[in-house]
Design a protein around this motif. Structure first.
Motif, PDB file in Angstrom:
ATOM      1  N   VAL A   1       0.996  -1.351   0.051  1.00  0.00           N
ATOM      2  CA  VAL A   1       0.302   0.176   0.329  1.00  0.00           C
ATOM      3  C   VAL A   1       1.309   1.589   0.172  1.00  0.00           C
ATOM      4  O   VAL A   1       2.092   1.495   1.040  1.00  0.00           O
ATOM      5  CB  VAL A   1      -0.862   0.331   0.938  1.00  0.00           C
ATOM      6  N   PHE A   2       0.622   2.109  -0.575  1.00  0.00           N
ATOM      7  CA  PHE A   2       1.734   3.060  -0.711  1.00  0.00           C
ATOM      8  C   PHE A   2       0.447   4.243  -0.974  1.00  0.00           C
ATOM      9  O   PHE A   2      -0.600   4.651  -1.449  1.00  0.00           O
ATOM     10  CB  PHE A   2       2.292   2.878  -2.793  1.00  0.00           C
ATOM     11  N   THR A   3       0.727   5.428  -0.006  1.00  0.00           N
ATOM     12  CA  THR A   3      -0.015   6.200   0.267  1.00  0.00           C
ATOM     13  C   THR A   3       1.694   8.076  -0.140  1.00  0.00           C
ATOM     14  O   THR A   3       2.688   7.878   0.599  1.00  0.00           O
ATOM     15  CB  THR A   3      -0.561   7.073   1.356  1.00  0.00           C
ATOM     16  N   THR A   4       0.922   8.935  -0.071  1.00  0.00           N
ATOM     17  CA  THR A   4       1.752  10.124  -0.092  1.00  0.00           C
ATOM     18  C   THR A   4       1.064  11.367  -0.781  1.00  0.00           C
ATOM     19  O   THR A   4      -0.433  11.162  -0.925  1.00  0.00           O
ATOM     20  CB  THR A   4       2.696  10.034  -1.686  1.00  0.00           C
ATOM     21  N   THR A   5       1.601  12.651  -0.061  1.00  0.00           N
ATOM     22  CA  THR A   5       0.539  14.077  -0.344  1.00  0.00           C
ATOM     23  C   THR A   5       0.950  13.806  -1.688  1.00  0.00           C
ATOM     24  O   THR A   5       0.124  15.546  -1.444  1.00  0.00           O
ATOM     25  CB  THR A   5       1.018  14.941   0.621  1.00  0.00           C
ATOM     26  N   ASP A   6       1.583  13.454  -2.378  1.00  0.00           N
ATOM     27  CA  ASP A   6       1.212  14.537  -4.120  1.00  0.00           C
ATOM     28  C   ASP A   6       0.006  13.637  -4.496  1.00  0.00           C
ATOM     29  O   ASP A   6       0.379  12.884  -5.415  1.00  0.00           O
ATOM     30  CB  ASP A   6       2.740  13.976  -4.487  1.00  0.00           C
ATOM     31  N   THR A   7      -0.830  14.342  -4.568  1.00  0.00           N
ATOM     32  CA  THR A   7      -1.692  13.368  -4.561  1.00  0.00           C
ATOM     33  C   THR A   7      -1.826  12.646  -6.237  1.00  0.00           C
ATOM     34  O   THR A   7      -3.004  12.355  -6.468  1.00  0.00           O
ATOM     35  CB  THR A   7      -3.180  15.258  -4.907  1.00  0.00           C
ATOM     36  N   ALA A   8      -1.209  14.093  -7.335  1.00  0.00           N
ATOM     37  CA  ALA A   8      -1.003  13.202  -8.313  1.00  0.00           C
ATOM     38  C   ALA A   8      -0.420  11.549  -8.852  1.00  0.00           C
ATOM     39  O   ALA A   8      -0.543  11.093  -9.715  1.00  0.00           O
ATOM     40  CB  ALA A   8      -0.309  14.271  -9.994  1.00  0.00           C
ATOM     41  N   VAL A   9       0.710  11.760  -7.999  1.00  0.00           N
ATOM     42  CA  VAL A   9       1.366  10.360  -7.671  1.00  0.00           C
ATOM     43  C   VAL A   9       0.674   9.663  -7.148  1.00  0.00           C
ATOM     44  O   VAL A   9       0.627   8.427  -7.485  1.00  0.00           O
ATOM     45  CB  VAL A   9       2.800  10.612  -7.278  1.00  0.00           C
ATOM     46  N   GLN A  10      -0.253   9.605  -6.236  1.00  0.00           N
ATOM     47  CA  GLN A  10      -0.697   8.444  -5.577  1.00  0.00           C
ATOM     48  C   GLN A  10      -2.170   8.037  -6.321  1.00  0.00           C
ATOM     49  O   GLN A  10      -2.629   6.850  -6.690  1.00  0.00           O
ATOM     50  CB  GLN A  10      -1.925   9.877  -3.991  1.00  0.00           C
ATOM     51  N   GLN A  11      -3.011   9.367  -7.156  1.00  0.00           N
ATOM     52  CA  GLN A  11      -3.888   8.731  -8.105  1.00  0.00           C
ATOM     53  C   GLN A  11      -2.884   8.087  -9.008  1.00  0.00           C
ATOM     54  O   GLN A  11      -3.750   7.267  -9.436  1.00  0.00           O
ATOM     55  CB  GLN A  11      -4.645   9.946  -8.673  1.00  0.00           C
ATOM     56  N   ALA A  12      -2.265   8.279  -9.832  1.00  0.00           N
ATOM     57  CA  ALA A  12      -0.951   7.436 -10.992  1.00  0.00           C
ATOM     58  C   ALA A  12      -0.849   5.973  -9.852  1.00  0.00           C
ATOM     59  O   ALA A  12      -1.386   4.549 -10.636  1.00  0.00           O
ATOM     60  CB  ALA A  12       0.229   7.666 -11.242  1.00  0.00           C
ATOM     61  N   TYR A  13      -0.656   5.507  -9.011  1.00  0.00           N
ATOM     62  CA  TYR A  13      -0.489   4.620  -8.321  1.00  0.00           C
ATOM     63  C   TYR A  13      -1.991   3.674  -7.857  1.00  0.00           C
ATOM     64  O   TYR A  13      -2.326   2.799  -7.790  1.00  0.00           O
ATOM     65  CB  TYR A  13       0.244   4.488  -6.864  1.00  0.00           C
ATOM     66  N   ARG A  14      -3.075   4.370  -7.681  1.00  0.00           N
ATOM     67  CA  ARG A  14      -3.837   3.925  -7.350  1.00  0.00           C
ATOM     68  C   ARG A  14      -4.611   2.913  -8.859  1.00  0.00           C
ATOM     69  O   ARG A  14      -4.638   2.059  -8.343  1.00  0.00           O
ATOM     70  CB  ARG A  14      -4.877   4.478  -6.789  1.00  0.00           C
ATOM     71  N   TRP A  15      -4.540   3.398  -9.796  1.00  0.00           N
ATOM     72  CA  TRP A  15      -5.124   3.497 -11.239  1.00  0.00           C
ATOM     73  C   TRP A  15      -3.889   2.274 -11.403  1.00  0.00           C
ATOM     74  O   TRP A  15      -4.782   0.804 -11.496  1.00  0.00           O
ATOM     75  CB  TRP A  15      -4.799   4.698 -11.933  1.00  0.00           C
ATOM     76  N   ALA A  16      -2.395   2.137 -11.215  1.00  0.00           N
ATOM     77  CA  ALA A  16      -2.086   1.143 -11.713  1.00  0.00           C
ATOM     78  C   ALA A  16      -1.274  -0.235 -11.080  1.00  0.00           C
ATOM     79  O   ALA A  16      -1.704  -1.453 -11.228  1.00  0.00           O
ATOM     80  CB  ALA A  16       0.197   1.297 -11.794  1.00  0.00           C
ATOM     81  N   ALA A  17      -1.892   0.147  -9.380  1.00  0.00           N
ATOM     82  CA  ALA A  17      -1.959  -1.242  -8.982  1.00  0.00           C
ATOM     83  C   ALA A  17      -3.245  -1.711  -9.471  1.00  0.00           C
ATOM     84  O   ALA A  17      -3.384  -2.765  -9.347  1.00  0.00           O
ATOM     85  CB  ALA A  17      -1.803  -1.300  -7.009  1.00  0.00           C
ATOM     86  N   GLY A  18      -4.623  -1.397  -8.849  1.00  0.00           N
ATOM     87  CA  GLY A  18      -5.419  -1.469  -9.869  1.00  0.00           C
ATOM     88  C   GLY A  18      -6.064  -2.395 -10.776  1.00  0.00           C
ATOM     89  O   GLY A  18      -5.826  -3.108 -11.177  1.00  0.00           O
ATOM     90  N   MET A  19      -4.797  -1.674 -11.667  1.00  0.00           N
ATOM     91  CA  MET A  19      -4.845  -2.669 -12.890  1.00  0.00           C
ATOM     92  C   MET A  19      -3.525  -3.545 -13.317  1.00  0.00           C
ATOM     93  O   MET A  19      -4.067  -4.757 -13.797  1.00  0.00           O
ATOM     94  CB  MET A  19      -3.397  -1.591 -14.310  1.00  0.00           C
ATOM     95  N   VAL A  20      -2.473  -3.367 -11.956  1.00  0.00           N
ATOM     96  CA  VAL A  20      -2.275  -5.055 -12.280  1.00  0.00           C
ATOM     97  C   VAL A  20      -2.888  -6.539 -11.455  1.00  0.00           C
ATOM     98  O   VAL A  20      -3.445  -7.261 -12.209  1.00  0.00           O
ATOM     99  CB  VAL A  20      -1.009  -4.758 -10.938  1.00  0.00           C
ATOM    100  N   GLN A  21      -4.009  -5.667 -10.437  1.00  0.00           N
ATOM    101  CA  GLN A  21      -4.941  -6.888  -9.917  1.00  0.00           C
ATOM    102  C   GLN A  21      -5.926  -6.997 -11.053  1.00  0.00           C
ATOM    103  O   GLN A  21      -6.129  -7.889 -10.914  1.00  0.00           O
ATOM    104  CB  GLN A  21      -5.518  -6.528  -8.973  1.00  0.00           C
ATOM    105  N   HIS A  22      -6.504  -6.421 -12.544  1.00  0.00           N
ATOM    106  CA  HIS A  22      -6.881  -6.669 -13.241  1.00  0.00           C
ATOM    107  C   HIS A  22      -6.256  -7.745 -13.864  1.00  0.00           C
ATOM    108  O   HIS A  22      -6.989  -8.349 -15.064  1.00  0.00           O
ATOM    109  CB  HIS A  22      -7.210  -5.215 -14.016  1.00  0.00           C
ATOM    110  N   TYR A  23      -5.206  -7.545 -14.449  1.00  0.00           N
ATOM    111  CA  TYR A  23      -4.250  -8.286 -14.698  1.00  0.00           C
ATOM    112  C   TYR A  23      -4.157  -9.766 -14.683  1.00  0.00           C
ATOM    113  O   TYR A  23      -3.689 -10.747 -14.950  1.00  0.00           O
ATOM    114  CB  TYR A  23      -3.251  -7.836 -15.717  1.00  0.00           C
ATOM    115  N   ARG A  24      -4.853 -10.300 -13.508  1.00  0.00           N
ATOM    116  CA  ARG A  24      -3.925 -11.777 -12.652  1.00  0.00           C
ATOM    117  C   ARG A  24      -4.841 -12.211 -12.670  1.00  0.00           C
ATOM    118  O   ARG A  24      -6.087 -11.901 -13.169  1.00  0.00           O
ATOM    119  CB  ARG A  24      -4.206 -11.065 -11.274  1.00  0.00           C
TER     120      ARG A  24
END
Length: 475
Positions: free
Chosen positions: A23-46
């Motif tokens: 689980v990754f969290t940051t105050t950099d909201t743009a990077v936070q949104q990027a990680y949420r999308w990317a980690a979600g897509m990784v799980q989707h491709y499982r």
């Protein structure tokens, strides 16, 4: 595509609930949104672990329900971050187990969820698509996964050691890849007979590059870099296994390939590397330079900087661009790395749903931005915050080196904790030159190193006890 994006967003927003991966969290909201999308897509491709092939994830064009050697070699660390360890082990063993003399020591370039060579790339053992970089890239991936996870099966299981030995010996000889044969080798060694140049299962059975759009390409600089890194990895594996003579032999072999790159492939006029050599004896440039950095094949700092400048000034397809976040962070181009993370995760980016993209963003953030670099061979974990000034960031639940770590970067302080049974070495690194680093409020003399962009990094190494938070601070 719309369905993929919706699923990706939903999975990204509930990544904690999945209890899978970091689980990754940051105050950099743009990077936070990027990680949420990317980690979600990784799980989707499982993939479904009940499929005939066993646990797997997509690492090819999604419609194929398959995984490709090049893509898997790129996606493994992102997969490990997201908890796909069973998938990594199963997929790499599948590739290793299919190396065969009847295919001239190639494996299958692409395997589908039915456990079969994907028909898009395979007709029979004499007619199939194969990029010769793949064996060496996979060897490198196994070494990286051992260092990341601490799982020695990646370097000691018989199916892997057999693959390594055949790749470093018979494969090199069969495909005429010895250091002194790189320019004189046949254009199509081991081609089917009769040979049909119009059939890409004939002319692409043993492509000497990952770059596939150069007619009559005899050698690609990216293949030489891949051989160098594969043999260097094999030398490190042999050293770890106590095989000193074998380690020295492979290191000597690897060095010969790296020396060929600097001796023959640098274009002093254009101040960049040539990327291909064709059957007419002519050098040319195009894609491929990315892999000189991916395989860490450049030891001349000035030339590696020139290569970085060229890559960052260009426009590349999403597959190539997906390598750039982690490479830019590691090479010292931190702001550019962040821009690539945001570019790749932007809904407006063409083909961002290609699997390599999301896996590359995850790796770029955890290895790059957070600077988390496990090394099971050394029993050490490095941390280095490469984020923007004023931002904070944390990774929790990250499985590395047979333990689970939490890393929190807050301005001038890093807090580290791991749950393992034994103490391990923590290298606490910070940007800039600092004479002293406080560890648990005790001043320690710092050591220094520089990245390829000339940025000074200060660090100390301390023993981190299991189950206890330890903090390092700069003034």
């Amino acid at each position: 595509m719309k369905r993929l994006l919706i699923i990706g967003c939903l999975l990204g927003s509930s990544i904690t609930a999945l209890s899978q991966g970091a689980v990754f969290t940051t105050t950099d909201t743009a990077v936070q949104q990027a990680y949420r999308w990317a980690a979600g897509m990784v799980q989707h491709y499982r993939g479904n672990p009940g499929d005939a092939v066993g646990p797997w994830y997509e690492a090819a064009l999604p419609a194929r329900n398959a995984f490709c050697m090049r893509d898997v070699a790129h996606q493994t660390i992102g997969a490990a971050i997201c908890g796909l360890d069973k998938e990594n082990r199963n997929m790499l063993r599948a590739f290793a187990s299919h190396i065969a003399e009847k295919r001239d020591w190639c494996s299958y370039w692409e395997i589908n969820k039915w456990g079969l060579p994907a028909p898009e790339d395979y007709r029979n053992d004499r007619e199939f698509w194969y990029n010769l970089n793949a064996n060496f890239d996979m060897l490198f991936a196994c070494w990286k996964l051992y260092r990341w996870t601490g799982d020695k099966s990646y370097i000691q299981h018989p199916v892997f050691t057999h693959f390594f030995e055949k790749t470093a010996n018979e494969y090199i000889r069969r495909w005429v890849l010895q250091p002194d044969s790189l320019f004189s080798r046949p254009l199509h060694p081991n081609a089917p007979s009769p040979f049909n140049k119009q059939d890409y299962f004939h002319r692409c059975r043993g492509l000497a590059s990952y770059v596939e759009n150069v007619p009559d390409l005899k050698m690609g600089v990216d293949l030489i870099a891949a051989i160098y890194r594969g043999l260097s990895s094999l030398s490190a594996i042999a050293q770890l296994n106590g095989e000193v003579a074998k380690a020295a032999r492979y290191e000597s072999m690897a060095r010969q390939y790296r020396e060929k790159i600097d001796a023959h492939w640098w274009n002093s006029g254009d101040q960049r590397y040539y990327t291909w050599y064709n059957s007419e004896g002519r050098f040319g440039t195009g894609e491929g330079e990315m892999f000189l950095l991916w395989f860490d094949a450049l030891k001349d700092t000035a030339r590696s900087r020139q290569t970085m400048e060229y890559l960052m000034a260009g426009r590349w397809n999403v597959e190539t661009t997906s390598y750039l976040p982690v490479i830019c962070y590691q090479q010292g181009y931190w702001q550019q790395a962040r821009r690539y993370v945001l570019q790749l995760s932007d809904p407006a980016t063409t083909r961002r749903e290609y699997p390599e993209v999301s896996f590359g963003v995850v790796e770029g953030i955890v290895r790059g931005l957070m600077g988390i670099e496990p090394d099971a061979a050394q029993g050490r974990i490095t941390t280095l915050y490469r984020g923007q000034s004023g931002d904070t960031a944390a990774v929790r639940g990250l499985q590395v080196m047979n333990t689970i770590v939490t890393v929190t970067h807050t301005g001038k302080q890093t807090v580290f904790q791991h749950s393992g049974k034994q103490p391990l070495c923590w290298r606490a690194a910070f940007a800039g030159k600092h004479d002293r680093i406080l560890v648990q409020n005790v001043a320690m003399a710092a050591r220094y190193q520089a990245d390829n962009n000339g940025r000074i990094i200060s660090f100390v190494e301390v023993k981190a006890p299991a189950g206890k938070s330890i903090q390092a601070t700069i003034k």
